[in-house]
Design a protein around this motif. Sequence first.
Motif, PDB file in Angstrom:
ATOM      1  N   ALA A 107       0.842  -1.191   0.000  1.00 58.37           N
ATOM      2  CA  ALA A 107       0.000   0.000   0.000  1.00 58.37           C
ATOM      3  C   ALA A 107       0.879   1.244   0.000  1.00 58.37           C
ATOM      4  O   ALA A 107       1.886   1.301   0.694  1.00 58.37           O
ATOM      5  N   GLY A 108       0.472   2.217  -0.787  1.00 56.12           N
ATOM      6  CA  GLY A 108       1.275   3.422  -0.934  1.00 56.12           C
ATOM      7  C   GLY A 108       0.846   4.562  -0.042  1.00 56.12           C
ATOM      8  O   GLY A 108       1.070   5.708  -0.379  1.00 56.12           O
ATOM      9  N   ALA A 109       0.185   4.283   1.054  1.00 49.90           N
ATOM     10  CA  ALA A 109      -0.267   5.354   1.940  1.00 49.90           C
ATOM     11  C   ALA A 109       0.905   5.906   2.726  1.00 49.90           C
ATOM     12  O   ALA A 109       1.787   5.177   3.156  1.00 49.90           O
ATOM     13  N   GLY A 110       0.903   7.210   2.887  1.00 48.01           N
ATOM     14  CA  GLY A 110       1.953   7.841   3.670  1.00 48.01           C
ATOM     15  C   GLY A 110       2.136   9.278   3.254  1.00 48.01           C
ATOM     16  O   GLY A 110       1.450   9.783   2.375  1.00 48.01           O
ATOM     17  N   GLY A 111       3.063   9.941   3.899  1.00 52.24           N
ATOM     18  CA  GLY A 111       3.304  11.334   3.584  1.00 52.24           C
ATOM     19  C   GLY A 111       4.692  11.754   4.004  1.00 52.24           C
ATOM     20  O   GLY A 111       5.343  11.080   4.804  1.00 52.24           O
ATOM     21  N   ALA A 112       5.125  12.860   3.438  1.00 51.52           N
ATOM     22  CA  ALA A 112       6.438  13.392   3.776  1.00 51.52           C
ATOM     23  C   ALA A 112       6.423  14.901   3.589  1.00 51.52           C
ATOM     24  O   ALA A 112       5.711  15.422   2.740  1.00 51.52           O
ATOM     25  N   MET A 123      20.325  36.020   0.888  1.00 52.61           N
ATOM     26  CA  MET A 123      19.008  36.622   0.694  1.00 52.61           C
ATOM     27  C   MET A 123      17.970  35.581   1.119  1.00 52.61           C
ATOM     28  O   MET A 123      18.159  34.381   0.886  1.00 52.61           O
ATOM     29  N   PRO A 124      16.884  36.036   1.757  1.00 49.66           N
ATOM     30  CA  PRO A 124      15.878  35.096   2.234  1.00 49.66           C
ATOM     31  C   PRO A 124      15.275  34.270   1.107  1.00 49.66           C
ATOM     32  O   PRO A 124      15.119  34.739  -0.010  1.00 49.66           O
ATOM     33  N   GLY A 125      14.976  33.052   1.420  1.00 47.79           N
ATOM     34  CA  GLY A 125      14.340  32.155   0.468  1.00 47.79           C
ATOM     35  C   GLY A 125      14.217  30.774   1.065  1.00 47.79           C
ATOM     36  O   GLY A 125      14.819  30.464   2.086  1.00 47.79           O
ATOM     37  N   GLY A 126      13.409  29.987   0.429  1.00 50.09           N
ATOM     38  CA  GLY A 126      13.248  28.617   0.886  1.00 50.09           C
ATOM     39  C   GLY A 126      12.114  27.937   0.166  1.00 50.09           C
ATOM     40  O   GLY A 126      11.439  28.527  -0.679  1.00 50.09           O
ATOM     41  N   MET A 127      11.922  26.675   0.509  1.00 51.10           N
ATOM     42  CA  MET A 127      10.876  25.886  -0.115  1.00 51.10           C
ATOM     43  C   MET A 127      10.370  24.846   0.874  1.00 51.10           C
ATOM     44  O   MET A 127      11.137  24.312   1.675  1.00 51.10           O
ATOM     45  N   ILE A 128       9.072  24.607   0.811  1.00 49.91           N
ATOM     46  CA  ILE A 128       8.484  23.519   1.588  1.00 49.91           C
ATOM     47  C   ILE A 128       7.676  22.662   0.619  1.00 49.91           C
ATOM     48  O   ILE A 128       6.964  23.177  -0.239  1.00 49.91           O
ATOM     49  N   THR A 129       7.846  21.359   0.748  1.00 50.78           N
ATOM     50  CA  THR A 129       7.133  20.411  -0.103  1.00 50.78           C
ATOM     51  C   THR A 129       6.422  19.408   0.791  1.00 50.78           C
ATOM     52  O   THR A 129       7.008  18.888   1.736  1.00 50.78           O
ATOM     53  N   ARG A 130       5.146  19.173   0.497  1.00 48.37           N
ATOM     54  CA  ARG A 130       4.379  18.164   1.217  1.00 48.37           C
ATOM     55  C   ARG A 130       3.856  17.170   0.193  1.00 48.37           C
ATOM     56  O   ARG A 130       3.320  17.557  -0.834  1.00 48.37           O
ATOM     57  N   GLN A 131       4.032  15.888   0.488  1.00 44.76           N
ATOM     58  CA  GLN A 131       3.571  14.860  -0.430  1.00 44.76           C
ATOM     59  C   GLN A 131       2.828  13.785   0.358  1.00 44.76           C
ATOM     60  O   GLN A 131       3.309  13.337   1.396  1.00 44.76           O
ATOM     61  N   SER A 132       1.647  13.423  -0.139  1.00 46.62           N
ATOM     62  CA  SER A 132       0.845  12.378   0.483  1.00 46.62           C
ATOM     63  C   SER A 132       0.438  11.375  -0.581  1.00 46.62           C
ATOM     64  O   SER A 132       0.094  11.756  -1.698  1.00 46.62           O
ATOM     65  N   SER A 133       0.473  10.096  -0.227  1.00 48.10           N
ATOM     66  CA  SER A 133       0.080   9.042  -1.167  1.00 48.10           C
ATOM     67  C   SER A 133      -0.937   8.135  -0.509  1.00 48.10           C
ATOM     68  O   SER A 133      -0.866   7.874   0.697  1.00 48.10           O
ATOM     69  N   ILE A 134      -1.871   7.677  -1.323  1.00 47.72           N
ATOM     70  CA  ILE A 134      -2.850   6.692  -0.857  1.00 47.72           C
ATOM     71  C   ILE A 134      -3.079   5.678  -1.969  1.00 47.72           C
ATOM     72  O   ILE A 134      -2.761   5.929  -3.127  1.00 47.72           O
ATOM     73  N   ILE A 179      -2.384   7.083  -5.735  1.00 46.31           N
ATOM     74  CA  ILE A 179      -2.654   8.505  -5.943  1.00 46.31           C
ATOM     75  C   ILE A 179      -1.685   9.291  -5.063  1.00 46.31           C
ATOM     76  O   ILE A 179      -1.670   9.125  -3.847  1.00 46.31           O
ATOM     77  N   THR A 180      -0.880  10.146  -5.697  1.00 49.65           N
ATOM     78  CA  THR A 180       0.104  10.946  -4.969  1.00 49.65           C
ATOM     79  C   THR A 180      -0.203  12.423  -5.179  1.00 49.65           C
ATOM     80  O   THR A 180      -0.242  12.895  -6.321  1.00 49.65           O
ATOM     81  N   PHE A 181      -0.440  13.124  -4.074  1.00 51.22           N
ATOM     82  CA  PHE A 181      -0.764  14.548  -4.090  1.00 51.22           C
ATOM     83  C   PHE A 181       0.453  15.306  -3.576  1.00 51.22           C
ATOM     84  O   PHE A 181       0.966  15.007  -2.505  1.00 51.22           O
ATOM     85  N   THR A 182       0.929  16.276  -4.367  1.00 50.65           N
ATOM     86  CA  THR A 182       2.108  17.051  -3.987  1.00 50.65           C
ATOM     87  C   THR A 182       1.771  18.536  -3.971  1.00 50.65           C
ATOM     88  O   THR A 182       1.150  19.042  -4.904  1.00 50.65           O
ATOM     89  N   GLU A 183       2.183  19.213  -2.905  1.00 55.46           N
ATOM     90  CA  GLU A 183       2.080  20.663  -2.799  1.00 55.46           C
ATOM     91  C   GLU A 183       3.480  21.192  -2.528  1.00 55.46           C
ATOM     92  O   GLU A 183       4.205  20.615  -1.727  1.00 55.46           O
ATOM     93  N   ALA A 184       3.839  22.277  -3.194  1.00 56.12           N
ATOM     94  CA  ALA A 184       5.132  22.896  -2.934  1.00 56.12           C
ATOM     95  C   ALA A 184       4.967  24.402  -2.972  1.00 56.12           C
ATOM     96  O   ALA A 184       4.202  24.934  -3.771  1.00 56.12           O
ATOM     97  N   GLU A 185       5.665  25.074  -2.075  1.00 56.07           N
ATOM     98  CA  GLU A 185       5.690  26.528  -2.042  1.00 56.07           C
ATOM     99  C   GLU A 185       7.146  26.951  -1.965  1.00 56.07           C
ATOM    100  O   GLU A 185       7.900  26.429  -1.146  1.00 56.07           O
ATOM    101  N   ALA A 186       7.528  27.865  -2.847  1.00 56.78           N
ATOM    102  CA  ALA A 186       8.898  28.377  -2.829  1.00 56.78           C
ATOM    103  C   ALA A 186       8.831  29.887  -2.751  1.00 56.78           C
ATOM    104  O   ALA A 186       7.988  30.522  -3.393  1.00 56.78           O
ATOM    105  N   ILE A 187       9.690  30.474  -1.930  1.00 60.63           N
ATOM    106  CA  ILE A 187       9.740  31.923  -1.801  1.00 60.63           C
ATOM    107  C   ILE A 187      11.177  32.376  -1.996  1.00 60.63           C
ATOM    108  O   ILE A 187      12.114  31.719  -1.544  1.00 60.63           O
TER     109      ILE A 187
END
Length: 193
Positions: A107-112, A123-134, A179-187
Amino acid sequence: MKKGLISVLVFVMAAVMVMGCAHTNGTEGSTEGSGIVRGEVAILKAQVVAVDLDKRIVTLKDAAGDVRDFKVGKDAVNLPQVKAGDIVTIKFLESVAVEVIKPGMPAGAGGATTIVRAKPGEMPGGMITRQSSITAVVKALDKEAGTVSLMGPNGKTVKVKVQERENLEKVKLGDELLITFTEAEAISVSRPE
């Protein structure tokens, strides 16, 4: 209890994103083998109007001329480098990938979650990535109506409308989908050119 609720929310979001959403910003769904990938990217830019280091508030002005204050957390160690006139760019990405998997695969359930920050002094900056699979099972197909019913890991079934009906030809009753859902935000913050 909370973990189960998160699993249900991820399942519903993923199913709706894959099967029922219109793609935006010209992003196309691609198919490779038996998989489907859909993504959406949004880019926002604003100019720094003022920086209050004591209160950790940055005032930004967007392209429409709207001015807003943003509270910046203490984990943003490079705030002192930000000056009036700097350009703040924020990129958002959301994507969903669906792949037919072989029966009996784990089963592919999980997240990171992954967080990357600029080094102190940069200079300020960064990125956050969230990934969930079911993993979901195809419980019903209605090619005429353009819908598929998916049973998630919680045992509940969700009926969703397929955006592109030809995708229904790629699945059959009983198929397991990863099904893998990915969200990422970079600034990032840069000096004006």
